[in-house]
Enzyme design. Structure first.
Site, PDB file in Angstrom:
ATOM      1  N   GLU A 194      25.343 103.244   6.194  1.00 40.66           N
ATOM      2  CA  GLU A 194      24.826 101.890   6.003  1.00 40.66           C
ATOM      3  C   GLU A 194      25.621 100.878   6.822  1.00 40.66           C
ATOM      4  OE1 GLU A 194      22.079 100.950   4.479  1.00 40.66           O
ATOM      5  OE2 GLU A 194      21.687 103.088   4.154  1.00 40.66           O
ATOM      6  N   SER A 203      32.987 115.693  22.550  1.00 48.47           N
ATOM      7  CA  SER A 203      31.532 115.508  22.512  1.00 48.47           C
ATOM      8  C   SER A 203      30.750 116.696  23.072  1.00 48.47           C
ATOM      9  CB  SER A 203      31.145 114.235  23.268  1.00 48.47           C
ATOM     10  OG  SER A 203      31.593 113.091  22.585  1.00 48.47           O
TER      11      SER A 203
END
Length: 482
Positions: free
Chosen positions: A159, A245
């Site tokens: 959120e 990554s």
């Protein structure tokens, strides 16, 4: 005479049956006497060349579930009844290989899929005759508390990204058991080489909620000094190598770390995590082969969550998942229910004993499900149904399943649940406030930590950057110290 004729007839019939079975095995069709069902799902794409048409007939390609039990039965009988000289062997490097006059191809997949080890069913009830590593009440409650903390952390930070307060986030929703249970089964001395969906392992090892918030904000307290993108955690203190990554780069690195640990003669192993998509990378195969040949104490834990971003597993490989690939490289392997906390804990705990005491690699395929989007940059409803997501979130939720088992033992209750969730959320919100107020790393940190002594070219780049900032001071972030 009658006996002689009867004997010859039997011999002729047996030879005919063997030849029929051999031809049947090669063509993937049952013999005339078989009542097996037709070959379902078999598909073969004929090459442009007409000269290969006979091969298309002999060796049709099929998916795993299309392989019939009849094939293996036929091959088993051939091996048992073969009258060729199997005692003649080729003394080849790596071991003796028996000869046979029968042409038999190893089937592309076995008759049955590798079973999945589990302890608790979907309702949190122990399976009959389950063999698993026992856990104490204290350990079980600690594991559940960590799973709830990870779940709450994901909800709050997700959120936070949607509010624009951090740039990126990636959840572990649906995979809490793989995170926490595996971490609980390991030693603090074991070196972790994660992918990017294992923050629960770091949480279990003592990384605080404040430290998670600092990394996501990239402030001056971030161990990476703001140089890594969010969720790329790392901690020397906790033997947790910083996340990279690129997919699967950690796998050969883990094999190398494990070999170094072996050379040091300690009682620790390397543990690396990866998704099913990473098994399609070349680094996966290089790591498996190196670990097997060098007998490196490393545990490969695959989170087979069904999706490599938007690519389903049936479009990634034709094999029976990932677990079967271990045997191809000579690595002991197991498939486990990744949403079963006790099963994951037991499998990893046992695998660690094998890796450390026997100096061997072990592959664990944990069948789980990514209940959230791949990341905040993804909308998974574009490639999978909402019903599918909701089913795994509710019916097969690993946190709820483990909670029901705790409650059945009278180790947990509603009051404990409410207190825990309120406490974790309060601590998280406080950590976020502190992280947001902290300054960013100083400008000079951008050019540090790569070389022991900063080279002249980097010093020149720093001077050039400072001159540019002076000319455009209004465009420079005010919270970054010059």
């Amino acid at each position: 005479m009658a006996t002689l004729l009867l004997g010859r007839s039997r011999s002729a019939i047996q030879n005919l049956l063997k030849r029929t079975a051999l031809l049947s095995a090669l063509t993937h069709s049952p013999p005339p006497s078989s009542s097996a069902a037709s070959h379902v799902g078999c598909r073969y794409r004929a090459p442009p060349s007409q000269g290969n048409r006979s091969l298309a007939v002999l060796f049709p390609f099929s998916r795993h579930e299309s392989t019939k039990a009849q094939i293996q039965l036929q091959q088993t009988h051939l091996a048992e009844d073969d009258d060729t000289q199997l005692d003649e062997v080729l003394d080849f490097p790596g071991g003796k290989v028996a000869f046979t006059s029968e042409m038999r191809f190893i089937p592309e997949s076995a008759e049955k899929r590798v079973p999945c080890y589990r302890v608790l069913n979907d309702d949190g009830v122990p399976m009959p005759y389950s063999n698993y590593v026992k856990v104490s009440k204290e350990m079980a409650v600690k594991m559940y508390s960590a799973m709830v903390t990870l779940q709450t952390m994901d909800n709050v930070f997700y959120e936070l990204q949607r509010q624009g307060r951090i740039s990126f986030y990636l959840t572990s929703m649906g995979e809490e058991a793989v995170n926490i249970a595996s971490a609980a089964a390991l030693s603090a001395d074991d070196v972790i080489l994660p992918q990017y969906r294992e923050p629960g392992v770091l949480l279990w090892r003592g990384f605080t909620l404040q430290e998670f918030a600092n990394q996501l904000m990239g402030n001056e307290a971030d161990f990476g000094k703001g140089k890594q993108m969010p969720i790329h955690y790392g901690s020397n203190k906790h033997n947790y190598i910083t996340i990279s990554s690129p997919i699967a780069t950690q796998l050969p690195q883990a094999a190398g770390v494990a070999y170094a640990l072996k050379m040091e003669g300690g009682k620790a192993c390397a543990v690396t995590y990866f998704g099913d998509g990473a098994s399609s990378e070349g680094d996966f195969h290089a790591a498996m082969n190196f670990a097997a040949v060098m007998e490196a104490p490393v545990i490969f834990i695959c989170r087979n969550n069904g999706w490599a971003i938007s690519t389903p597993i049936e479009e990634q490989f034709r094999s029976d998942g990932v677990v079967v690939k271990g045997r191809a490289y000579g690595i002991r392997s197991i498939r486990v229910d990744g949403n079963d906390t006790l099963a994951v804990y037991s499998a990893v705990r046992t695998a660690r004993e094998m890796a450390v005491n026997e100096n061997r690699p072990v592959l664990i395929e944990a069948l789980t499900y990514r209940a959230g989007h791949h990341s905040t940059s993804d909308d998974s409803t574009k490639y999978r149904s909402i019903d599918e997501i909701e089913y795994w979130k509710k019916a097969r939720n690993p946190v709820n399943r483990f909670k029901r088992w705790l409650e059945s033992n009278e180790w947990w209750g509603d009051e404990d649940e409410l207190k825990l969730r309120q406490s974790v959320k309060k601590e998280l919100l406080q950590a976020i406030q502190v992280a947001e107020k902290a300054q960013k790393p100083a400008l000079e940190e951008l050019f540090r930590d790569v070389y022991d002594q900063v080279p002249s070219n980097l010093e020149g780049q720093e001077r050039q950057l400072r001159e540019t900032i002076k000319k455009h001071i209004g465009d420079y972030p005010s919270d970054v110290p010059l």
